[in-house]
Design an enzyme around this catalytic site. Sequence first.
Site, PDB file in Angstrom:
ATOM      1  N   HIS A   1      42.469  38.627  30.261  1.00 49.99           N
ATOM      2  CA  HIS A   1      42.697  37.237  29.852  1.00 49.99           C
ATOM      3  C   HIS A   1      42.554  36.313  31.059  1.00 49.99           C
ATOM      4  O   HIS A   1      42.941  36.677  32.169  1.00 49.99           O
ATOM      5  CB  HIS A   1      44.128  37.066  29.328  1.00 49.99           C
TER       6      HIS A   1
ATOM      7  N   GLY B   1      43.777  42.374  28.828  1.00 51.88           N
ATOM      8  CA  GLY B   1      43.107  42.163  27.548  1.00 51.88           C
ATOM      9  C   GLY B   1      41.712  42.770  27.506  1.00 51.88           C
ATOM     10  O   GLY B   1      41.217  43.105  26.423  1.00 51.88           O
TER      11      GLY B   1
ATOM     12  N   TYR C   1      53.125  41.101  24.419  1.00 49.01           N
ATOM     13  CA  TYR C   1      51.908  41.593  23.745  1.00 49.01           C
ATOM     14  C   TYR C   1      52.157  41.664  22.238  1.00 49.01           C
ATOM     15  O   TYR C   1      53.283  41.890  21.805  1.00 49.01           O
ATOM     16  CB  TYR C   1      51.508  42.965  24.307  1.00 49.01           C
TER      17      TYR C   1
HETATM   18  C1  LCV Z   1      41.877  34.114  35.805  1.00 47.78           C
HETATM   19  C2  LCV Z   1      41.235  35.390  37.569  1.00 47.78           C
HETATM   20  C3  LCV Z   1      41.703  36.554  36.934  1.00 47.78           C
HETATM   21  C4  LCV Z   1      42.278  36.407  35.639  1.00 47.78           C
HETATM   22  N1  LCV Z   1      42.340  35.163  35.145  1.00 47.78           N
HETATM   23  O1  LCV Z   1      39.501  39.129  43.684  1.00 47.78           O
HETATM   24  O2  LCV Z   1      47.065  42.232  28.856  1.00 47.78           O
HETATM   25  S1  LCV Z   1      47.888  41.182  29.477  1.00 47.78           S
HETATM   26  O3  LCV Z   1      49.085  40.931  28.657  1.00 47.78           O
HETATM   27  O4  LCV Z   1      48.197  41.479  30.848  1.00 47.78           O
HETATM   28  C5  LCV Z   1      46.858  39.725  29.382  1.00 47.78           C
HETATM   29  C6  LCV Z   1      47.528  38.462  29.311  1.00 47.78           C
HETATM   30  C7  LCV Z   1      45.858  39.786  30.516  1.00 47.78           C
HETATM   31  O5  LCV Z   1      44.760  40.257  30.272  1.00 47.78           O
HETATM   32  O6  LCV Z   1      46.198  39.281  31.728  1.00 47.78           O
HETATM   33  C8  LCV Z   1      45.257  39.445  32.831  1.00 47.78           C
HETATM   34  C9  LCV Z   1      45.438  40.800  33.413  1.00 47.78           C
HETATM   35  N2  LCV Z   1      44.626  40.984  34.615  1.00 47.78           N
HETATM   36  C10 LCV Z   1      45.081  41.364  35.790  1.00 47.78           C
HETATM   37  O7  LCV Z   1      46.269  41.637  36.004  1.00 47.78           O
HETATM   38  C11 LCV Z   1      44.085  41.400  36.942  1.00 47.78           C
HETATM   39  C12 LCV Z   1      44.179  40.118  37.728  1.00 47.78           C
HETATM   40  N3  LCV Z   1      43.237  40.131  38.848  1.00 47.78           N
HETATM   41  C13 LCV Z   1      43.405  40.871  39.949  1.00 47.78           C
HETATM   42  O8  LCV Z   1      44.392  41.603  40.114  1.00 47.78           O
HETATM   43  C14 LCV Z   1      42.333  40.764  40.997  1.00 47.78           C
HETATM   44  O9  LCV Z   1      41.563  39.602  40.745  1.00 47.78           O
HETATM   45  C15 LCV Z   1      41.400  41.993  41.005  1.00 47.78           C
HETATM   46  C16 LCV Z   1      42.144  43.240  41.465  1.00 47.78           C
HETATM   47  C17 LCV Z   1      40.784  42.243  39.616  1.00 47.78           C
HETATM   48  C18 LCV Z   1      40.220  41.720  41.989  1.00 47.78           C
HETATM   49  O10 LCV Z   1      40.726  41.337  43.245  1.00 47.78           O
HETATM   50  P1  LCV Z   1      39.818  40.566  44.313  1.00 47.78           P
HETATM   51  O11 LCV Z   1      40.653  40.442  45.558  1.00 47.78           O
HETATM   52  O12 LCV Z   1      38.494  41.233  44.390  1.00 47.78           O
HETATM   53  P2  LCV Z   1      40.450  37.837  43.556  1.00 47.78           P
HETATM   54  O13 LCV Z   1      41.821  38.224  43.173  1.00 47.78           O
HETATM   55  O14 LCV Z   1      40.309  36.993  44.776  1.00 47.78           O
HETATM   56  O15 LCV Z   1      39.786  37.092  42.306  1.00 47.78           O
HETATM   57  C19 LCV Z   1      38.592  36.306  42.399  1.00 47.78           C
HETATM   58  C20 LCV Z   1      38.782  35.064  41.568  1.00 47.78           C
HETATM   59  O16 LCV Z   1      38.942  35.436  40.206  1.00 47.78           O
HETATM   60  C21 LCV Z   1      40.165  34.899  39.709  1.00 47.78           C
HETATM   61  C22 LCV Z   1      41.062  34.781  40.927  1.00 47.78           C
HETATM   62  O17 LCV Z   1      42.108  33.846  40.711  1.00 47.78           O
HETATM   63  C23 LCV Z   1      40.047  34.296  41.961  1.00 47.78           C
HETATM   64  O18 LCV Z   1      39.769  32.937  41.726  1.00 47.78           O
HETATM   65  P3  LCV Z   1      39.593  31.918  42.960  1.00 47.78           P
HETATM   66  O19 LCV Z   1      38.369  32.419  43.684  1.00 47.78           O
HETATM   67  O20 LCV Z   1      39.405  30.581  42.310  1.00 47.78           O
HETATM   68  O21 LCV Z   1      40.852  32.065  43.763  1.00 47.78           O
HETATM   69  N4  LCV Z   1      40.748  35.795  38.752  1.00 47.78           N
HETATM   70  C24 LCV Z   1      40.915  37.119  38.853  1.00 47.78           C
HETATM   71  N5  LCV Z   1      41.503  37.620  37.747  1.00 47.78           N
HETATM   72  N6  LCV Z   1      42.728  37.435  34.944  1.00 47.78           N
HETATM   73  N7  LCV Z   1      41.306  34.185  37.018  1.00 47.78           N
END
Ligand code: LCV
Length: 263
Positions: free
Chosen positions: A68, A112, A142
């Site tokens: 998401h 998601g 959820y």
């Molecule tokens: C918006 C994002 C996101 C993101 N949304 O790169 O199933 S539930 O209930 O949990 C449901 C509600 C759900 O699906 O929630 C989301 C669940 N997802 C996660 O927990 C993963 C969140 N992301 C991460 O942990 C990291 O981004 C990962 C490990 C995937 C990759 O790490 P990395 O260091 O390579 P960044 O974190 O720097 O991310 C790059 C850009 O993508 C955005 C993040 O905010 C960043 O944006 P900026 O460059 O503008 O700072 N991003 C990542 N995930 N789910 N935005």
Amino acid sequence: METGYALIESKIADKIGDITLNNPSKHNALSTALIDELCAALEEMLLAQVRAVVLRAQEGVKVFSAGHDVRELPTNGRDPLTYDDPVRRVIRMIELFPAPVIAMVEGSVWGGACELVMSCDIIVAGDDSTFAVTPAKLGMPYNISGVQNFLNAGGMPLCKEMLFTAQPISVRRLIQQGIVSHAVPRNQLESLTRSIAEQIAKNSPLVISLLKEELRLLSAAHNLRPETFERVQAMRRMVYDSEDYQEGIRAFFEKRAPKFQGK
Ligand code: LCV
């Protein structure tokens, strides 16, 4: 036939549809805009009467999809995962799509996006891919249909471990549970997926559509009393009204581990 989209790529050839998630700077987060395009591409494929669809990300990605779009989640006391939530909408379209949808997964799959992948009919994955189901890390209430999808996809113990730990699980373990059909080196993914899609495309589309619908109805055939449903909705409301929900979202943006108080 190729169609122009901003956040995905979509093409149809030989009765097989091919959709590529294509927003790498946001790790293919499932924003409303991306999901709208995904739904529009599926709609076109429905009209074109494709025999199979392949859903994939760009070749060589580290993250298949980050789940998401957390920026779109409400923090004003509203239910963040309603019936019309974008991820729910596309999952329903995949479930009701009359031809099989094959997820071809490379990299890590989050939140998601795990449910999205598991709602596909067949999953083929790179042998280094991982899957993390994250509501407990984000404080998310959820919903029942989402949990049912996880349960239908795999065995209860693994389902519980994934939901309760919110940690990435290796594709090897999902293979053991029959959730993922194949885990192969990335350079073999394309040809394997293609051969499965081509085999399906040779078979009777009417029978496949019937079988898919029968399987969907049988796996969803749980009798839930209205009162039970309302009780779960009340539990969900307690979660999205909680301080922990706010903390989960805040921690995501501050790139730190959340500190949950249970209230
Ligand atoms: C918006 C994002 C996101 C993101 N949304 O790169 O199933 S539930 O209930 O949990 C449901 C509600 C759900 O699906 O929630 C989301 C669940 N997802 C996660 O927990 C993963 C969140 N992301 C991460 O942990 C990291 O981004 C990962 C490990 C995937 C990759 O790490 P990395 O260091 O390579 P960044 O974190 O720097 O991310 C790059 C850009 O993508 C955005 C993040 O905010 C960043 O944006 P900026 O460059 O503008 O700072 N991003 C990542 N995930 N789910 N935005």
